[in-house]
Design a protein around this motif. Structure first.
Motif, PDB file in Angstrom:
ATOM      1  N   LEU A 198       0.818  -1.213   0.000  1.00 43.35           N
ATOM      2  CA  LEU A 198       0.000   0.000   0.000  1.00 43.35           C
ATOM      3  C   LEU A 198       0.850   1.260   0.000  1.00 43.35           C
ATOM      4  O   LEU A 198       0.339   2.353  -0.260  1.00 43.35           O
ATOM      5  N   THR A 199       2.166   1.132   0.260  1.00 45.11           N
ATOM      6  CA  THR A 199       3.037   2.297   0.356  1.00 45.11           C
ATOM      7  C   THR A 199       3.850   2.565  -0.907  1.00 45.11           C
ATOM      8  O   THR A 199       4.601   3.532  -0.953  1.00 45.11           O
ATOM      9  N   VAL A 200       3.756   1.700  -1.924  1.00 42.96           N
ATOM     10  CA  VAL A 200       4.606   1.869  -3.107  1.00 42.96           C
ATOM     11  C   VAL A 200       3.776   2.326  -4.308  1.00 42.96           C
ATOM     12  O   VAL A 200       2.556   2.116  -4.357  1.00 42.96           O
ATOM     13  N   PRO A 201       4.420   2.967  -5.302  1.00 43.77           N
ATOM     14  CA  PRO A 201       3.691   3.435  -6.482  1.00 43.77           C
ATOM     15  C   PRO A 201       3.481   2.328  -7.501  1.00 43.77           C
ATOM     16  O   PRO A 201       4.096   1.263  -7.426  1.00 43.77           O
ATOM     17  N   GLU A 202       2.621   2.609  -8.457  1.00 45.03           N
ATOM     18  CA  GLU A 202       2.424   1.707  -9.588  1.00 45.03           C
ATOM     19  C   GLU A 202       3.605   1.845 -10.543  1.00 45.03           C
ATOM     20  O   GLU A 202       4.356   2.828 -10.507  1.00 45.03           O
ATOM     21  N   SER A 203       3.801   0.851 -11.406  1.00 45.74           N
ATOM     22  CA  SER A 203       4.858   0.916 -12.415  1.00 45.74           C
ATOM     23  C   SER A 203       4.616   2.098 -13.357  1.00 45.74           C
ATOM     24  O   SER A 203       3.539   2.205 -13.955  1.00 45.74           O
ATOM     25  N   PRO A 204       5.598   3.007 -13.531  1.00 38.16           N
ATOM     26  CA  PRO A 204       5.393   4.143 -14.434  1.00 38.16           C
ATOM     27  C   PRO A 204       5.209   3.713 -15.881  1.00 38.16           C
ATOM     28  O   PRO A 204       4.468   4.350 -16.639  1.00 38.16           O
ATOM     29  N   ARG A 205       5.864   2.639 -16.294  1.00 36.27           N
ATOM     30  CA  ARG A 205       5.676   2.157 -17.670  1.00 36.27           C
ATOM     31  C   ARG A 205       4.247   1.684 -17.882  1.00 36.27           C
ATOM     32  O   ARG A 205       3.651   1.916 -18.928  1.00 36.27           O
ATOM     33  N   TRP A 206       3.681   0.999 -16.886  1.00 38.34           N
ATOM     34  CA  TRP A 206       2.289   0.550 -17.017  1.00 38.34           C
ATOM     35  C   TRP A 206       1.342   1.748 -17.027  1.00 38.34           C
ATOM     36  O   TRP A 206       0.394   1.796 -17.818  1.00 38.34           O
ATOM     37  N   LEU A 207       1.597   2.730 -16.175  1.00 37.21           N
ATOM     38  CA  LEU A 207       0.743   3.923 -16.141  1.00 37.21           C
ATOM     39  C   LEU A 207       0.768   4.658 -17.469  1.00 37.21           C
ATOM     40  O   LEU A 207      -0.280   5.096 -17.973  1.00 37.21           O
ATOM     41  N   LEU A 208       1.946   4.800 -18.067  1.00 41.28           N
ATOM     42  CA  LEU A 208       2.047   5.476 -19.362  1.00 41.28           C
ATOM     43  C   LEU A 208       1.287   4.700 -20.423  1.00 41.28           C
ATOM     44  O   LEU A 208       0.607   5.292 -21.265  1.00 41.28           O
ATOM     45  N   LYS A 209       1.388   3.402 -20.376  1.00 33.43           N
ATOM     46  CA  LYS A 209       0.656   2.560 -21.326  1.00 33.43           C
ATOM     47  C   LYS A 209      -0.849   2.754 -21.189  1.00 33.43           C
ATOM     48  O   LYS A 209      -1.596   2.654 -22.170  1.00 33.43           O
ATOM     49  N   GLN A 210      -1.309   3.078 -19.967  1.00 31.85           N
ATOM     50  CA  GLN A 210      -2.736   3.311 -19.722  1.00 31.85           C
ATOM     51  C   GLN A 210      -3.159   4.751 -20.017  1.00 31.85           C
ATOM     52  O   GLN A 210      -4.317   5.105 -19.847  1.00 31.85           O
ATOM     53  N   GLY A 211      -2.207   5.596 -20.419  1.00 34.77           N
ATOM     54  CA  GLY A 211      -2.525   6.989 -20.733  1.00 34.77           C
ATOM     55  C   GLY A 211      -2.389   7.931 -19.559  1.00 34.77           C
ATOM     56  O   GLY A 211      -2.735   9.116 -19.672  1.00 34.77           O
ATOM     57  N   ALA A 212      -1.888   7.458 -18.416  1.00 33.88           N
ATOM     58  CA  ALA A 212      -1.719   8.306 -17.231  1.00 33.88           C
ATOM     59  C   ALA A 212      -0.313   8.896 -17.231  1.00 33.88           C
ATOM     60  O   ALA A 212       0.519   8.596 -16.354  1.00 33.88           O
ATOM     61  N   ALA A 213      -0.034   9.752 -18.212  1.00 33.05           N
ATOM     62  CA  ALA A 213       1.321  10.263 -18.411  1.00 33.05           C
ATOM     63  C   ALA A 213       1.794  11.116 -17.234  1.00 33.05           C
ATOM     64  O   ALA A 213       2.963  11.053 -16.836  1.00 33.05           O
ATOM     65  N   ASN A 214       0.900  11.940 -16.664  1.00 27.06           N
ATOM     66  CA  ASN A 214       1.299  12.817 -15.557  1.00 27.06           C
ATOM     67  C   ASN A 214       1.713  12.011 -14.329  1.00 27.06           C
ATOM     68  O   ASN A 214       2.720  12.311 -13.672  1.00 27.06           O
ATOM     69  N   ARG A 215       0.936  10.995 -13.993  1.00 24.00           N
ATOM     70  CA  ARG A 215       1.289  10.136 -12.857  1.00 24.00           C
ATOM     71  C   ARG A 215       2.586   9.383 -13.126  1.00 24.00           C
ATOM     72  O   ARG A 215       3.430   9.240 -12.238  1.00 24.00           O
ATOM     73  N   ALA A 216       2.745   8.904 -14.354  1.00 27.87           N
ATOM     74  CA  ALA A 216       3.964   8.185 -14.706  1.00 27.87           C
ATOM     75  C   ALA A 216       5.184   9.081 -14.558  1.00 27.87           C
ATOM     76  O   ALA A 216       6.222   8.672 -14.010  1.00 27.87           O
ATOM     77  N   PHE A 217       5.067  10.337 -15.031  1.00 28.52           N
ATOM     78  CA  PHE A 217       6.212  11.249 -14.953  1.00 28.52           C
ATOM     79  C   PHE A 217       6.541  11.595 -13.500  1.00 28.52           C
ATOM     80  O   PHE A 217       7.710  11.702 -13.128  1.00 28.52           O
ATOM     81  N   ALA A 218       5.498  11.794 -12.678  1.00 22.67           N
ATOM     82  CA  ALA A 218       5.738  12.121 -11.269  1.00 22.67           C
ATOM     83  C   ALA A 218       6.535  11.021 -10.581  1.00 22.67           C
ATOM     84  O   ALA A 218       7.457  11.292  -9.800  1.00 22.67           O
ATOM     85  N   ILE A 219       6.216   9.768 -10.891  1.00 23.85           N
ATOM     86  CA  ILE A 219       6.940   8.649 -10.285  1.00 23.85           C
ATOM     87  C   ILE A 219       8.354   8.568 -10.848  1.00 23.85           C
ATOM     88  O   ILE A 219       9.323   8.377 -10.112  1.00 23.85           O
ATOM     89  N   LEU A 220       8.487   8.738 -12.156  1.00 21.79           N
ATOM     90  CA  LEU A 220       9.816   8.723 -12.775  1.00 21.79           C
ATOM     91  C   LEU A 220      10.707   9.816 -12.192  1.00 21.79           C
ATOM     92  O   LEU A 220      11.905   9.611 -11.986  1.00 21.79           O
ATOM     93  N   GLU A 221      10.116  10.970 -11.928  1.00 21.96           N
ATOM     94  CA  GLU A 221      10.900  12.077 -11.375  1.00 21.96           C
ATOM     95  C   GLU A 221      11.403  11.739  -9.978  1.00 21.96           C
ATOM     96  O   GLU A 221      12.535  12.056  -9.614  1.00 21.96           O
ATOM     97  N   ARG A 222      10.569  11.098  -9.200  1.00 15.96           N
ATOM     98  CA  ARG A 222      10.989  10.707  -7.847  1.00 15.96           C
ATOM     99  C   ARG A 222      12.047   9.612  -7.897  1.00 15.96           C
ATOM    100  O   ARG A 222      12.916   9.529  -7.036  1.00 15.96           O
ATOM    101  N   LEU A 223      11.987   8.765  -8.916  1.00 15.44           N
ATOM    102  CA  LEU A 223      12.955   7.692  -9.049  1.00 15.44           C
ATOM    103  C   LEU A 223      14.283   8.165  -9.613  1.00 15.44           C
ATOM    104  O   LEU A 223      15.353   7.706  -9.200  1.00 15.44           O
TER     105      LEU A 223
END
Length: 471
Positions: free
Chosen positions: A207-232
């Motif tokens: 419950l404390t970890v993010p979703e895979s940014p690659r999977w999020l981008l594939k789903q069209g959630a580019a903003n969420r994917a970038f936010a996670i990539l930036e933190r990584l």
């Protein structure tokens, strides 16, 4: 604040010189790798329980094999479903489902009063293991930077080995807590039921970890994917990775049929064959049946469990060593070295049984050498390569195919090992595993590519170039 929040707040963890948030990446990888702990616990807990269950339920060699291998039937089913479900619902959600299945299976098997109930519960728990064994390496591979990916994905195998080692101690402790009669009627239930503890911990940590940014981008959630990539990775590297991922995903069809194209077909063959070879070289025959093997040498019950603990510690030490080697030496070199040493060890163990030297300490020594060689090579590297080599859009489903092949081979080995020991004998059985290790060496030498320090997108482009250059 939860690690998995999607805003731009930063944890106060040191970044590397290249901007990578090393602490955050490592923390997320460790949380995911707890799924490997469940894997190790559930697959090896049976080694301490099966002898007592055989006495209680009067199991034949075939039924003894079935009691051990039924878990892998569930693992095959879980692995088969994990790919498409994780491509649809996400890696994180399906890992939580895996924790639920594992916990239900642990309690159900502990409360079993007949083999039908036990087998059903173990299949349920096995489904959770199949899901986690498929998705944990994928999840870590999709969040890890290229130059750390081998080490971080291999944390999963380290967790597997920690689970194996821990359960050997648990089994030894539980078996010594009561009388021999209590062992037969009750101790094995505690061995199995205690698995609910890591299951609950795993679900809570997820419950404390993010979703895979690659999977999020594939789903069209580019903003969420970038936010996670930036933190990584930091802002600058996140932009580079984001563009690479977009190009990669846009060039993919998302159809599983892409794996039948010449370049990607090679990736599929490598994933399947490596998965099968990891198992048919005999590692889980030793891990599942270590006390039974040492019984062949004349060791008593306490000695069998003690020697099994030594095997588990050996596995743990050399898996830790593999974390240091895997991004330095490379995947292929470790596979070749491991297969060579595994072959020698298995041939020697078979020869010792063949010549009647069953009380020789050399049997334990060369089993330890075999386990050490596996722990620095086919143990962590196979799961890593399977997680690396497939395109993003179908990575979950393609990895599931390789995982199904791996678990099916595991089922074959675990089901037939007691029968082989009873019919062909230990010497011929170990020589058969040695022959498979030779096959593993040759396949690695001739077919398996090196993926060290390549990004997932670069590996994908490699297979794509092979496709376009094919006649």
């Amino acid at each position: 604040m939860a690690v998995g929040s999607d805003d731009h707040d930063r944890l106060d963890v040191q970044r590397g010189e290249d901007g990578i948030h090393i602490g955050f990446v490592t923390l997320v990888s460790i949380v995911a790798a707890v799924g490997g702990l469940l894997f190790g616990y559930d697959t090896s807990v049976i080694s301490g329980a099966i002898g007592f269950m055989q006495a209680l339920f009067h199991l034949s060699n075939f039924m003894k094999g079935w009691a051990v291998s039924c878990l892998t039937v569930g693992a095959v089913l879980g692995a088969a479903a994990a790919g498409s479900l994780s491509d649809r619902f996400g890696r994180k959600k399906m890992l939580i489902v895996a924790g639920i299945l594992f916990s239900v299976g642990s309690i159900g098997s502990a409360l079993s009063n007949h083999m039908g109930w036990f087998v059903t519960a173990r299949i349920v728990g096995g489904a959770g293991i199949g899901v986690s064994s498929t998705l944990v390496p994928i999840y870590i591979a999709e969040i890890a930077p290229a130059h750390l990916r081998g080490r971080l994905v291999s944390l999963n195998q380290l967790a597997v080995v920690i689970g194996i080692s821990a359960i050997y101690f648990v089994n030894r402790w539980v078996a010594g807590a009561g009388s021999p009669r209590w062992d037969v009627t009750t101790s094995w239930r505690w061995m199995l039921g205690l698995g609910i503890i890591p299951g609950i911990v795993f679900m809570g940590l997820l419950l404390t970890v993010p979703e895979s940014p690659r999977w999020l981008l594939k789903q069209g959630a580019a903003n969420r994917a970038f936010a996670i990539l930036e933190r990584l990775n930091g802002a600058r590297e996140a932009k580079v990775r984001m563009e690479e991922m977009k190009r990669s995903i846009q060039s993919e069809t998302g159809r599983l049929g892409v794996l039948l194209q010449p370049g990607f077909r090679a990736a599929l063959v490598i994933g399947i064959v490596l998965g099968v070879l990891q198992q048919v070289t005999g590692i889980n025959a030793i891990m599942y049946y270590a006390p039974s093997i040492f019984q062949q040498t004349g060791a008593g019950t306490n000695a069998q469990l003690t020697e099994t603990i030594i095997v588990g510690l050996d596995n743990l030490v050399f898996t830790i060593l593999s974390l240091w080697l895997i991004d330095k030496v490379g995947r292929k070199a470790l596979l070749l070295t491991g297969a060579f040493v595994m072959t020698i060890s298995l041939v020697v163990v078979g020869a010792l049984f063949q010549t009647g030297n069953t009380s020789s300490p050399l049997i334990l020594v060369f089993i330890l050498v075999f386990v050490a060689a596996f722990a620095i090579s086919f143990g962590p590297v196979v799961w890593l390569v399977i997680a690396e080599i497939f395109p993003t859009r179908i990575r979950g489903r393609a990895t599931a195919i390789a995982s199904v092949a791996l678990w099916a081979a595991d089922y074959l080995v675990s089901q037939t090992f007691p029968v082989l020991l009873g019919s062909a004998g230990p010497s011929m059985t170990f020589w058969m595993f040695g022959l498979m290790s030779i096959v593993a060496f040759l396949f690695t030498l001739l077919v398996v590519p090196e993926t060290k320090e390549r990004t997932l997108e670069e590996i994908e482009q490699h297979w794509g170039r092979r496709h376009t250059s094919s006649p």
